[in-house]
Design a protein around this motif. Structure first.
Motif, PDB file in Angstrom:
ATOM      1  N   ASN A 209      30.179  48.414  27.973  1.00 33.55           N
ATOM      2  CA  ASN A 209      28.823  48.675  28.929  1.00 33.55           C
ATOM      3  C   ASN A 209      27.820  48.043  28.098  1.00 33.55           C
ATOM      4  O   ASN A 209      26.799  48.701  27.854  1.00 33.55           O
ATOM      5  N   GLY A 210      27.921  46.795  27.989  1.00 30.90           N
ATOM      6  CA  GLY A 210      26.848  46.054  27.185  1.00 30.90           C
ATOM      7  C   GLY A 210      26.727  46.552  25.803  1.00 30.90           C
ATOM      8  O   GLY A 210      27.738  46.719  25.278  1.00 30.90           O
ATOM      9  N   ILE A 211      25.592  46.328  25.201  1.00 30.80           N
ATOM     10  CA  ILE A 211      25.226  46.528  23.847  1.00 30.80           C
ATOM     11  C   ILE A 211      24.143  47.479  23.633  1.00 30.80           C
ATOM     12  O   ILE A 211      23.311  47.611  24.393  1.00 30.80           O
ATOM     13  N   ALA A 212      24.091  47.973  22.424  1.00 29.94           N
ATOM     14  CA  ALA A 212      23.039  48.954  21.939  1.00 29.94           C
ATOM     15  C   ALA A 212      22.230  48.091  20.863  1.00 29.94           C
ATOM     16  O   ALA A 212      22.786  47.390  19.949  1.00 29.94           O
ATOM     17  N   ILE A 213      20.930  48.134  21.106  1.00 36.37           N
ATOM     18  CA  ILE A 213      19.907  47.535  20.140  1.00 36.37           C
ATOM     19  C   ILE A 213      19.430  48.341  19.187  1.00 36.37           C
ATOM     20  O   ILE A 213      19.238  49.573  19.289  1.00 36.37           O
ATOM     21  N   LEU A 214      19.605  48.142  17.821  1.00 39.31           N
ATOM     22  CA  LEU A 214      19.322  49.010  16.921  1.00 39.31           C
ATOM     23  C   LEU A 214      18.079  48.179  15.814  1.00 39.31           C
ATOM     24  O   LEU A 214      18.054  47.166  15.441  1.00 39.31           O
ATOM     25  N   GLN A 215      17.109  49.037  15.841  1.00 40.59           N
ATOM     26  CA  GLN A 215      16.076  48.365  14.625  1.00 40.59           C
ATOM     27  C   GLN A 215      16.096  49.308  13.607  1.00 40.59           C
ATOM     28  O   GLN A 215      16.197  50.435  13.322  1.00 40.59           O
ATOM     29  N   GLY A 216      16.188  48.406  12.476  1.00 41.55           N
ATOM     30  CA  GLY A 216      16.784  48.864  11.232  1.00 41.55           C
ATOM     31  C   GLY A 216      18.169  49.546  11.427  1.00 41.55           C
ATOM     32  O   GLY A 216      19.015  48.717  11.777  1.00 41.55           O
ATOM     33  N   ASP A 217      18.386  50.943  11.043  1.00 34.01           N
ATOM     34  CA  ASP A 217      19.716  51.274  11.656  1.00 34.01           C
ATOM     35  C   ASP A 217      19.640  52.418  12.721  1.00 34.01           C
ATOM     36  O   ASP A 217      20.548  53.154  12.727  1.00 34.01           O
ATOM     37  N   ARG A 218      18.511  52.460  13.390  1.00 32.37           N
ATOM     38  CA  ARG A 218      18.188  53.502  14.349  1.00 32.37           C
ATOM     39  C   ARG A 218      18.463  52.740  15.784  1.00 32.37           C
ATOM     40  O   ARG A 218      17.853  51.687  16.037  1.00 32.37           O
ATOM     41  N   LEU A 219      18.538  53.556  16.601  1.00 33.51           N
ATOM     42  CA  LEU A 219      18.978  53.039  18.004  1.00 33.51           C
ATOM     43  C   LEU A 219      17.678  52.799  18.710  1.00 33.51           C
ATOM     44  O   LEU A 219      16.861  53.768  18.607  1.00 33.51           O
ATOM     45  N   LYS A 220      17.509  51.708  19.428  1.00 30.75           N
ATOM     46  CA  LYS A 220      16.188  51.457  19.958  1.00 30.75           C
ATOM     47  C   LYS A 220      16.555  51.530  21.510  1.00 30.75           C
ATOM     48  O   LYS A 220      15.757  52.037  22.268  1.00 30.75           O
ATOM     49  N   GLY A 221      17.597  50.836  21.892  1.00 29.06           N
ATOM     50  CA  GLY A 221      17.890  50.957  23.480  1.00 29.06           C
ATOM     51  C   GLY A 221      19.247  50.095  23.866  1.00 29.06           C
ATOM     52  O   GLY A 221      19.912  49.677  22.986  1.00 29.06           O
ATOM     53  N   PHE A 222      19.494  50.072  25.297  1.00 27.48           N
ATOM     54  CA  PHE A 222      20.647  49.285  25.450  1.00 27.48           C
ATOM     55  C   PHE A 222      20.402  48.147  26.359  1.00 27.48           C
ATOM     56  O   PHE A 222      19.274  47.972  26.953  1.00 27.48           O
ATOM     57  N   LEU A 223      21.367  47.348  26.372  1.00 28.52           N
ATOM     58  CA  LEU A 223      21.286  45.881  27.289  1.00 28.52           C
ATOM     59  C   LEU A 223      22.633  46.063  28.256  1.00 28.52           C
ATOM     60  O   LEU A 223      23.442  46.591  27.580  1.00 28.52           O
ATOM     61  N   THR A 224      22.431  45.716  29.368  1.00 25.43           N
ATOM     62  CA  THR A 224      23.340  45.606  30.327  1.00 25.43           C
ATOM     63  C   THR A 224      24.471  44.802  30.069  1.00 25.43           C
ATOM     64  O   THR A 224      24.270  43.814  29.303  1.00 25.43           O
ATOM     65  N   PRO A 225      25.732  44.739  30.519  1.00 23.56           N
ATOM     66  CA  PRO A 225      26.579  43.631  30.450  1.00 23.56           C
ATOM     67  C   PRO A 225      26.136  42.355  30.929  1.00 23.56           C
ATOM     68  O   PRO A 225      26.273  41.351  30.232  1.00 23.56           O
ATOM     69  N   GLU A 226      25.131  42.321  32.007  1.00 25.34           N
ATOM     70  CA  GLU A 226      24.865  41.077  32.457  1.00 25.34           C
ATOM     71  C   GLU A 226      23.685  40.488  31.473  1.00 25.34           C
ATOM     72  O   GLU A 226      23.799  39.286  31.321  1.00 25.34           O
ATOM     73  N   GLU A 227      22.881  41.305  31.020  1.00 27.06           N
ATOM     74  CA  GLU A 227      21.801  40.650  30.083  1.00 27.06           C
ATOM     75  C   GLU A 227      22.621  40.319  28.761  1.00 27.06           C
ATOM     76  O   GLU A 227      22.296  39.422  27.947  1.00 27.06           O
ATOM     77  N   THR A 228      23.550  41.192  28.413  1.00 26.34           N
ATOM     78  CA  THR A 228      24.334  40.679  27.296  1.00 26.34           C
ATOM     79  C   THR A 228      25.245  39.189  27.374  1.00 26.34           C
ATOM     80  O   THR A 228      25.103  38.656  26.141  1.00 26.34           O
ATOM     81  N   LYS A 229      25.483  38.793  28.320  1.00 25.96           N
ATOM     82  CA  LYS A 229      26.142  37.439  28.439  1.00 25.96           C
ATOM     83  C   LYS A 229      25.093  36.558  28.221  1.00 25.96           C
ATOM     84  O   LYS A 229      25.346  35.707  27.413  1.00 25.96           O
ATOM     85  N   TYR A 230      23.726  36.745  28.318  1.00 21.15           N
ATOM     86  CA  TYR A 230      22.961  35.792  28.074  1.00 21.15           C
ATOM     87  C   TYR A 230      22.517  35.583  26.688  1.00 21.15           C
ATOM     88  O   TYR A 230      22.129  35.059  26.040  1.00 21.15           O
ATOM     89  N   LEU A 231      22.655  37.097  26.240  1.00 22.26           N
ATOM     90  CA  LEU A 231      22.573  37.119  24.629  1.00 22.26           C
ATOM     91  C   LEU A 231      23.665  36.315  23.989  1.00 22.26           C
ATOM     92  O   LEU A 231      23.240  35.560  22.747  1.00 22.26           O
ATOM     93  N   LEU A 232      24.988  36.492  24.394  1.00 23.33           N
ATOM     94  CA  LEU A 232      25.879  35.697  24.055  1.00 23.33           C
ATOM     95  C   LEU A 232      25.847  34.246  23.985  1.00 23.33           C
ATOM     96  O   LEU A 232      26.018  33.457  22.957  1.00 23.33           O
ATOM     97  N   PHE A 233      25.042  33.813  25.079  1.00 21.60           N
ATOM     98  CA  PHE A 233      24.624  32.461  25.316  1.00 21.60           C
ATOM     99  C   PHE A 233      23.716  32.031  24.089  1.00 21.60           C
ATOM    100  O   PHE A 233      23.894  30.848  23.392  1.00 21.60           O
ATOM    101  N   LEU A 234      22.774  32.851  23.840  1.00 21.53           N
ATOM    102  CA  LEU A 234      21.585  32.503  22.798  1.00 21.53           C
ATOM    103  C   LEU A 234      22.240  32.582  21.422  1.00 21.53           C
ATOM    104  O   LEU A 234      21.721  31.735  20.462  1.00 21.53           O
TER     105      LEU A 234
END
Lengths: 378, 370, 71
Positions: A209-234
């Motif tokens: 279900n998408g990805i988790a974004i961590l700042q430092g080594d702490r969880l900040k939030g999640f991205l949906t699978p749709e948004e993650t697709k664009y992350l893979l582009f970048l």
């Protein structure tokens, strides 16, 4: 004659010392761990670890290997791994572990760095293990099978993660050593997020279900699978996937573009105290589904679809970067790392205040979409 | 007793394997981080005058080993002291490589096996190799170098698709002093240790040009070091390299092609063994020749075993942990300096001086005293 | 156990060498041979009997630290 006897004696002595007989472990004395889920219990102040272990007892010539769950607790990870021997006949063996699932609470509170340290330090775990984050309450829930489901969850997840970027492009898989490098270099990280989805009436199955974004080594939030697709582009790692769009700017998407190839160029320009980061993507696609009544043989239509696709792609990429920059404020794309590698002097100036500079960076995205063909029919 | 002779290529390849001995597994110094390749090239340039000096000493005293040269040039009393020092250095070096090997096997392969049983097997093998003479070492080097080069190239080729060459950027981030310190470390370990080869130089043919031997060795060692360094850095990334004890091993552990090709790190261990036994065997040979020279004896082959046992004993008391072994590496470059540079420099200068005075080649102690 | 291995090793080695080399060399060489073997045997036995032997590496590091400029 005496010489031969003495040589034999020496050889026997060497054989006794050889073969690592202190370290010999027969296959039947190993409990092969296929996947690990780590949770931390705050009240009891201990780790609850779930191991998915290959069930050697049920393995036969014609039956597929099944797995079973072993749970263990301990003050530290090694403590828990050893404590499992209190109820298991065989010692746990981590040489074949495919996947490590961390719980959301660990990522929120203590950070994933202490947990990763043991998996890198211990000699048995391999550095190519995949790491993921659970979106359920516990990481254990991911490894649990429900109902009559067969198959080994860890191996399924490992295969799903490994092939994701070539099929569906919905998550960013990360190996253990890559995770360590990224945490040290960018002080942020990205982990695939897994949740449980309803399969049938009473069965739940682990799903990416998408990805988790961590700042430092702490969880900040999640991205949906749709948004993650664009992350893979970048990040220039997308190998295949689907872009859906509407050819005539309508609400429902009526064209499916199958991605066959993508190259993203990342660069930056520094003029007059402003840094502009540029992304240029070049994607080859195939029209694989057409709900609209448009004629695919018309070059004007092709151009129109390409243009619509490029605009959609650029908009989504820009939205994603903006979200990461402003909402999450974490440098997961490695802009700082890019400046560090390409222009050391500039980086030395910016580094002390990079946290404040990062959200103010301008980003420019240009996409080029090339429609290769329209599959089998016109 | 007549010393065995080895051919030109065998001598060059044994020098190559000697240099690879511990470096291919420990990885090449990383205090300069990603600019380590600059340090490697710099160290190679700096070792050229030292190799020239070694080759010149060999040329001045063809088919003589280092201890005979020392006695010839410096006289009996000082000669014996210097011989004792070089003897200690050879035994210490053999013990160091044994320690490296023991720690490596214990940490990575067999944690429960006591280090002693591993090092006993290693030393027995190398004593056997050393006893078989320089010719066996030469022949082994020819085979070993083929395998070693194959493994390095193979691991490089199979991991190219996983490499991130931008890990080598930014260039020159390390300060010049860091790069110099790092190249000095590489200079002493492993290049400078080739001074031990002077001790076995009586196995080089008179007609072989020692300059060409050393430079052929250097021409093979430099590209391999660079390949190993770039492979490790491009595969692992800087943070993992700095965190690992043995970066080469970790780097090869992550090589994967498709579903079927992985876990080839045992090739790196075998590389280590192949090169390591050559290094230890040559140190043992050198030490046994030192004993013969020190006590005025004749048969050097009989002393290889006691020297081996001495190296074994030394290796078991040198360090109590892997961390201590790596901390010592920081001081090794200062400790090795007298043995690697000062003593050969002294020998060379005095030899040249005496030669100028006499106007011809010096061959015996009688010639030198005239 | 390791003490047993060490003793066995030295016994085997000396027995082997005796036949091959030691009855063909001079007295001085025998003396040097046996004294070197004795030193290493003592060090190994003491080490495995958990007697702490000062390590030369420590001595070298301390000596180097005493010199100026090296920390």
């Amino acid at each position: 004659m005496v010489k031969r006897f003495l040589i034999c004696l020496l050889l026997v002595a060497m054989v006794l010392l050889l073969g690592g007989c202190w370290n010999y472990k027969g296959l039947d004395q190993l409990n092969i761990v296929l996947g690990i889920a780590v949770d931390f219990d705050k009240e009891a102040n201990q780790f609850n670890i779930t191991y998915e272990v290959a069930d050697q007892a049920s393995a036969g010539k014609n039956t597929m290997i099944k797995s079973r769950i072993v749970k263990s607790q301990g003050k530290t990870l090694l403590d828990a791994a050893r404590n499992a021997k209190r109820k298991e006949a065989d010692k746990l063996f981590f040489g074949s572990t495919n996947i490590l699932v961390l719980s959301r609470d660990i990522a929120l509170e203590m950070g994933i760095q202490p947990v990763i340290d043991w998996f890198l330090r211990d000699g048995e775990c391999r550095e190519t293990m995949h790491v993921a984050l659970s979106q359920e309450d516990t990481a254990e829930a991911i490894l649990q099978r429900s109902g009559q489901m067969s198959g080994i969850v860890s191996i399924n997840l490992h295969d799903i993660l490994r092939e994701d970027r070539s099929i569906v492009a919905s998550t960013r898989n990360v190996k253990l050593y890559e995770l360590y490098d990224i945490l040290e270099l960018r002080n942020s990280a990205v982990l695939p997020a897994i949740h449980k989805a309803e399969e049938n009436a009473d069965q739940q199955i682990a799903e990416l279900n998408g990805i988790a974004i961590l700042q430092g080594d702490r969880l900040k939030g999640f991205l949906t699978p749709e948004e993650t697709k664009y992350l893979l582009f970048l990040e220039n790692i997308i190998k295949s996937g689907v872009l859906t769009l509407s050819a005539k700017s309508e609400k429902t998407d009526d064209i499916s573009l199958e991605i066959f190839d993508n190259k993203t160029k990342k660069s930056f320009a520094y003029n007059q105290d402003k840094i502009v980061v540029k992304f240029e993507t070049r994607t080859h696609v195939v029209i694989d589904e057409n709900h609209s009544k448009l004629d695919m043989m018309d070059p004007e239509v092709i151009k129109q679809i390409e243009k619509a696709g490029e605009e959609m792609l650029e908009k989504n990429l820009r939205d994603l970067i903006s979200k990461i920059q402003h909402e999450f404020q974490t440098d997961i794309f490695g802009f700082g790392e890019m400046i560090h590698k390409k222009d050391l002097k500039l980086w030395k100036q910016l580094e002390p205040s990079w946290k404040e500079i990062y959200p103010t960076l301008e980003v420019d995205v240009k996409s080029k979409l090339i429609i290769r063909d329209s599959a089998f029919i016109k | 007793m007549a010393t065995e002779k080895i051919t030109f290529h065998q001598s060059a390849y044994s020098i190559v394997l000697f240099c690879f001995g511990s470096s291919v597994i420990i990885g090449i110094s990383s205090s300069a981080n990603q600019d380590g390749w600059i340090s490697i090239i710099l160290a190679t340039i700096c070792i050229i005058p030292v190799f020239l000096m070694h080759a010149r000493i060999i040329k001045l005293f063809p088919e003589k080993n280092y201890f005979e040269i020392i006695e010839t040039v410096l006289g009996k009393k000082i000669g014996k002291i210097i011989t004792a020092l070089m003897l200690w250095y050879s035994v210490h070096l053999a013990a160091l490589v044994l320690c490296n090997f023991g720690e490596f096997i214990q940490v990575f392969d067999m944690p429960e096996t006591p280090k002693l049983s591993i090092t006993i097997l290693m030393i027995l093998t190398t004593v056997y190799l050393a006893r078989s003479g320089m010719r066996s070492i030469g022949k082994w080097s020819v085979v070993g170098i083929c395998f070693l080069l194959f493994v390095v190239l193979f691991t490089f080729a199979t991991s190219v698709h996983q490499m991130h060459f931008e890990n080598l950027l930014p260039v020159m981030e390390a300060s010049p002093s860091q790069i110099l310190k790092s190249s000095f470390e590489i200079f002493t370990f492993p290049y400078g240790e080739s001074v031990i080869f002077l001790c076995v130089a009586d196995s080089f043919h008179k007609k072989d040009n020692p300059y060409r031997v050393f430079f052929l060795a250097l021409a093979i060692v430099l590209p391999v070091f660079l390949t190993v360094f770039i492979r490790n850095l491009a595969l692992l990334g800087l943070p993992m390299i700095n965190a690992s004890y043995f970066p080469s091993y970790i780097a090869v552990r992550i090589i994967e092609i498709g579903d079927f090709f992985a876990r080839i790190e045992s090739s790196i261990s075998s590389n280590f063994i192949l090169a390591g036994i050559v290094k230890i065997a040559i140190c043992l040979l050198a030490a046994s020749k030192g004993i013969v020279s020190l006590f005025g004896l004749q048969n050097n082959r009989v002393f290889i075993m006691p020297v081996g046992m001495l190296a074994l004993a030394l290796s078991s008391i040198l360090y109590t942990s892997t961390m201590e072994m790596f901390i010592f590496l920081d001081y090794y470059m200062y400790y090795a300096l007298p043995f690697q540079i000062i003593i050969p420099l002294g020998v060379w200068i005095v030899a040249e001086f005496k030669r100028r005075k006499k106007g011809q080649m010096i061959n015996t102690p009688e010639d030198a005293s005239l | 156990m390791l003490i047993g291995i060490v003793l066995f090793l030295f016994l085997a080695v000396i027995l082997y060498d005796y036949n091959v080399y030691l009855n063909k060399v001079r007295v001085q060489e025998k003396v040097v041979y046996y004294s070197l073997m004795l030193i290493s045997l003592c060090i190994l036995l003491l080490q495995n009997a958990n007697v702490s032997i000062p390590s030369p590496a420590e001595a070298i590091i301390n000596a180097l630290r005493a010199l100026p400029g090296i920390q």
